[in-house]
Write an enzyme that holds these catalytic residues in place. Structure first.
Site, PDB file in Angstrom:
ATOM      1  N   GLU A 114      42.915 -24.440  47.451  1.00  0.00           N
ATOM      2  CA  GLU A 114      44.132 -23.838  48.007  1.00  0.00           C
ATOM      3  C   GLU A 114      44.520 -22.594  47.202  1.00  0.00           C
ATOM      4  O   GLU A 114      44.932 -21.577  47.766  1.00  0.00           O
ATOM      5  CB  GLU A 114      45.292 -24.841  47.970  1.00  0.00           C
ATOM      6  CG  GLU A 114      45.079 -26.072  48.839  1.00  0.00           C
ATOM      7  CD  GLU A 114      44.377 -27.220  48.115  1.00  0.00           C
ATOM      8  OE1 GLU A 114      43.544 -26.949  47.227  1.00  0.00           O
ATOM      9  OE2 GLU A 114      44.661 -28.371  48.451  1.00  0.00           O
ATOM     10  N   CYS A 117      47.067 -31.117  45.498  1.00  0.00           N
ATOM     11  CA  CYS A 117      47.661 -31.622  44.256  1.00  0.00           C
ATOM     12  C   CYS A 117      49.091 -31.081  44.122  1.00  0.00           C
ATOM     13  O   CYS A 117      49.504 -30.177  44.869  1.00  0.00           O
ATOM     14  CB  CYS A 117      46.807 -31.208  43.051  1.00  0.00           C
ATOM     15  SG  CYS A 117      46.989 -29.477  42.578  1.00  0.00           S
TER      16      CYS A 117
HETATM   17  N1  THU Z   1      40.904 -30.140  44.433  1.00  0.00           N
HETATM   18  C1  THU Z   1      41.151 -29.085  45.250  1.00  0.00           C
HETATM   19  O1  THU Z   1      40.510 -28.031  45.137  1.00  0.00           O
HETATM   20  N2  THU Z   1      42.112 -29.233  46.194  1.00  0.00           N
HETATM   21  C2  THU Z   1      42.764 -30.390  46.460  1.00  0.00           C
HETATM   22  O2  THU Z   1      43.571 -30.428  47.384  1.00  0.00           O
HETATM   23  C3  THU Z   1      42.511 -31.586  45.651  1.00  0.00           C
HETATM   24  C4  THU Z   1      41.641 -31.374  44.460  1.00  0.00           C
HETATM   25  C5  THU Z   1      39.808 -30.004  43.447  1.00  0.00           C
HETATM   26  C6  THU Z   1      40.207 -29.839  42.010  1.00  0.00           C
HETATM   27  C7  THU Z   1      38.947 -30.296  41.295  1.00  0.00           C
HETATM   28  O3  THU Z   1      38.046 -29.205  41.211  1.00  0.00           O
HETATM   29  C8  THU Z   1      38.351 -31.330  42.238  1.00  0.00           C
HETATM   30  O4  THU Z   1      38.990 -31.157  43.471  1.00  0.00           O
HETATM   31  C9  THU Z   1      38.517 -32.752  41.747  1.00  0.00           C
HETATM   32  O5  THU Z   1      39.859 -33.073  41.541  1.00  0.00           O
END
Ligand code: THU
Length: 130
Positions: A52, A83
């Site tokens: 995001e 998150c």
């Molecule tokens: N992550 C995202 O890129 N977006 C989300 O909505 C949830 C989590 C990524 C962060 C990290 O690189 C991986 O997912 C594991 O948490």
């Protein structure tokens, strides 16, 4: 192209050697332009950035600052939610009623609003007495 197609297409390009959890995100702005992002991890784990955040950075670099709609997709058992930090980042550029679509690569999805994702949002109004 739909936000689902765009996010699905970009997701494999995520750099996620540590979590192995690749995430794709796509934004549409009121102009109709679209922007995509992927998560980019780092060996110093806290330095990683979410999909995001990448899509938002691309939007701002593209000269736009308003999200009309955003979608996020990952190979997760249930539709992947942004998150906490990304909820605040999305809220910076989206009105409370903006649709956030959470998807799995298997085809499940859940539609929420920015307000539902981040109740009690911190805004500039909270600095009014500063
Ligand atoms: N992550 C995202 O890129 N977006 C989300 O909505 C949830 C989590 C990524 C962060 C990290 O690189 C991986 O997912 C594991 O948490």
């Amino acid at each position: 192209m739909s936000l689902l197609d765009l996010a699905t297409e970009v997701r494999p390009r995520a750099y996620a050697p540590y979590s192995r959890f690749k995430v794709g995100a796509a934004i549409r702005t009121p102009s109709g332009a679209t922007y995509v992002g992927v998560n980019v991890e780092n060996v110093a784990y806290p330095e990683g950035t979410c999909a995001e955040a990448g899509a938002i950075a691309a939007m701002v670099a593209g000269g736009e600052t308003e999200i009309a709609e955003i979608l996020v997709i990952a190979d997760s058992p249930s539709p992947v939610p942004p998150c906490g930090g990304c909820r605040q980042k999305i809220a910076e550029f989206a009105r409370p009623d903006v649709k956030v679509t959470l998807c799995t690569t298997e085809g499940a999805h859940k539609v929420m609003t920015v307000a539902e994702l981040l109740p009690g949002l911190y805004t500039a109004a909270h600095m009014a007495k500063a």
